[in-house]
Design an enzyme around this catalytic site. Structure first.
Site, PDB file in Angstrom:
ATOM      1  N   ARG A  46       0.853  -1.200   0.000  1.00  0.00           N
ATOM      2  CA  ARG A  46       0.000   0.000   0.000  1.00  0.00           C
ATOM      3  C   ARG A  46       0.880   1.239   0.000  1.00  0.00           C
ATOM      4  O   ARG A  46       0.611   2.216  -0.683  1.00  0.00           O
ATOM      5  CB  ARG A  46      -0.966   0.011   1.190  1.00  0.00           C
ATOM      6  N   TYR A  98     -16.243  17.814 -14.899  1.00  0.00           N
ATOM      7  CA  TYR A  98     -16.555  16.391 -15.075  1.00  0.00           C
ATOM      8  C   TYR A  98     -17.579  15.967 -14.008  1.00  0.00           C
ATOM      9  O   TYR A  98     -17.401  16.279 -12.817  1.00  0.00           O
ATOM     10  CB  TYR A  98     -15.268  15.567 -14.947  1.00  0.00           C
ATOM     11  N   ASP A 170      -7.015  19.505 -13.794  1.00  0.00           N
ATOM     12  CA  ASP A 170      -7.356  18.188 -14.346  1.00  0.00           C
ATOM     13  C   ASP A 170      -6.933  18.224 -15.817  1.00  0.00           C
ATOM     14  O   ASP A 170      -7.567  18.883 -16.643  1.00  0.00           O
ATOM     15  CB  ASP A 170      -8.861  17.950 -14.187  1.00  0.00           C
ATOM     16  N   LYS A 195      -7.979   7.397 -19.359  1.00  0.00           N
ATOM     17  CA  LYS A 195      -8.317   7.915 -20.685  1.00  0.00           C
ATOM     18  C   LYS A 195      -7.083   7.856 -21.592  1.00  0.00           C
ATOM     19  O   LYS A 195      -6.650   6.784 -21.941  1.00  0.00           O
ATOM     20  CB  LYS A 195      -8.899   9.321 -20.551  1.00  0.00           C
TER      21      LYS A 195
HETATM   22  C1  LIG Z   1     -12.967  10.225 -16.458  1.00  0.00           C
HETATM   23  C2  LIG Z   1     -12.609  11.536 -15.886  1.00  0.00           C
HETATM   24  C3  LIG Z   1     -12.388  11.692 -14.502  1.00  0.00           C
HETATM   25  C4  LIG Z   1     -12.568  10.555 -13.522  1.00  0.00           C
HETATM   26  O1  LIG Z   1     -11.611   9.574 -13.705  1.00  0.00           O
HETATM   27  P1  LIG Z   1     -11.865   8.001 -13.380  1.00  0.00           P
HETATM   28  O2  LIG Z   1     -10.591   7.383 -13.797  1.00  0.00           O
HETATM   29  O3  LIG Z   1     -13.056   7.577 -14.167  1.00  0.00           O
HETATM   30  O4  LIG Z   1     -12.118   7.930 -11.909  1.00  0.00           O
HETATM   31  C5  LIG Z   1     -12.004  12.946 -14.043  1.00  0.00           C
HETATM   32  N1  LIG Z   1     -11.862  13.995 -14.887  1.00  0.00           N
HETATM   33  C6  LIG Z   1     -12.078  13.869 -16.214  1.00  0.00           C
HETATM   34  C7  LIG Z   1     -11.898  15.073 -17.088  1.00  0.00           C
HETATM   35  C8  LIG Z   1     -12.456  12.653 -16.750  1.00  0.00           C
HETATM   36  O5  LIG Z   1     -12.686  12.557 -18.073  1.00  0.00           O
END
Ligand SMILES: *Cc1c(COP(=O)(O)O)cnc(C)c1O
Length: 379
Positions: A46, A98, A170, A195
């Protein structure tokens, strides 16, 4: 080291035991000690795991930071950032955030006494109107989802610095190939590595990268104390995905550009949202902070008909109708009935999510096939 080399070699070294070129998957929870505390830097997975550690170095290298942290999902990464705060603190964030981030903020952290201001940030100097002595974090997403708004990171960073507030960005949509928020003054960069970084729609993961050592220490403490880490298999897959980030992104951008122009000239399309158009409200900022415009496009049809939009996404063959984005394969989505269905119509329409809005994640297939598919589906 240039970016296209960093994706492959950034922070990486060959395996010390056997010289394996690919980083081994250390599928272990614990590590032998010769005497209490006598170990080789790893005690319990962890806290630290060698495969995850290699990935965290890669994340840091890509974003020009010093410290990387990997989490079990993008939201787990944002959750760790939120744990820097305490009751009474305030956060200023974007109004077309998001959906999962919005849910985390409003359904969990509001109950813990954190106050949020969700504001339009297309003019980033507006942020300053909402700053007060309790403001501890500015949380920015750019480009935004699904409207592809662009927020001026440098301007947001200027306001954050002036008031000693942390700025988190982000960077999921842009990826470090296109945009590196830490170099523009952000304190924390976050990714849903699920992504583009992973890029193959097979791993859920989150990342944080910072430059400041004290901030890194606090985040590593939270990562270990809360425990939302990712496993070694997923870390390996992510390292493998990242090795082709630059070639994938180059193609995502090329295909995105061709499709944005195709849709823009289509007689049945009313408007195309893509930051590469000169007519985009923040095109100049996009040009200055991004090296290209990415593979995400949204559009609305003439007449704004809900059923027609549903038909278009149903009839697409190469574009798979699915949540998520950033993989090698093209995806389509209908926000009004999918990601934004829980938001009342009047509310979602205020941010541009109208009935006929369709979002495309342009993959790296042959662009002629993708355009052919859109042609047969839109008619
Ligand atoms: C998908 C996404 C998230 C969340 O991420 P997860 O890996 O699904 O928890 C946060 N911000 C953006 C812009 C996203 O496209």
């Amino acid at each position: 080291m240039k970016f296209n080399t960093k994706t492959i070699h950034g922070g990486q070294e060959h395996d010390k035991a056997y010289g394996a070129v690919m980083h081994p998957i250390y599928q272990t929870t614990t590590y032998a000690q010769t005497t209490p505390g006598g170990h080789k830097g790893f005690e319990y997975s962890r806290t630290h795991n060698p495969t995850r550690a290699a990935l965290e170095k890669s994340f840091a290298s890509l974003e020009q930071g010093k410290f990387g942290l990997a989490f079990g999902s993008g939201l787990a990464a944002i959750d760790a950032v939120m744990k820097l705060l305490k009751s009474g603190d305030e956060v200023i964030s974007t109004n077309d955030l998001y959906g999962g981030t919005y849910r985390l903020f409003t359904k969990i952290y509001e109950d813990f006494g954190v106050k949020f201001h969700f504001i339009g940030m297309e003019n980033a100097d507006r942020i300053e109107d909402f700053v007060n002595e309790n403001t501890k974090l500015i949380w920015v997403e750019t480009p935004t989802n699904p409207m592809l708004n662009i927020i001026d990171i440098k301007m947001a960073a200027g306001i954050a610095k002036k008031h000693s507030i942390l700025l988190g960005v982000d960077n999921t949509f842009a990826t470090p190939y296109l945009q590196q928020p830490l170099t523009l003054g952000a304190d924390i960069v976050m990714h849903s590595a699920t992504k583009y970084l992973g890029g193959h729609s097979d791993v859920i993961m989150g990342a944080l990268v910072v430059k400041d050592e004290e901030l890194a220490e606090r985040l590593y403490f939270i990562q270990n104390a809360s425990g939302a880490i990712c496993g070694p298999q997923d870390s390996f897959l992510m390292l493998r995905g990242i090795k082709t980030l630059h070639v994938r992104m180059q193609r995502h951008c090329e295909n995105g550009k061709a499709i944005a122009h195709y849709l823009n000239n289509h007689p049945k399309i009313e408007k195309v949202y893509w930051p590469g158009f000169e007519s985009h409200a923040n095109h100049e900022i996009a040009k200055s902070q991004m090296s290209d415009f990415g593979g995400m496009i949204s559009f609305v049809t003439k007449g704004n008909d809900y059923q027609q939009a549903i038909k278009i996404v149903e009839n697409l063959k190469l574009f798979t109708l699915a949540e998520s984005l950033g993989g090698v394969e093209s995806l389509s989505g209908h926000p009004a009935s999918m990601t934004h269905a829980s938001i009342p119509k009047e509310e979602r329409e205020k941010t541009g999510v109208v009935d006929s809005l369709i979002r495309l994640s342009i993959g790296i297939e042959d662009v002629d096939d993708l355009i052919e598919d859109l042609k047969q589906s839109i008619g």
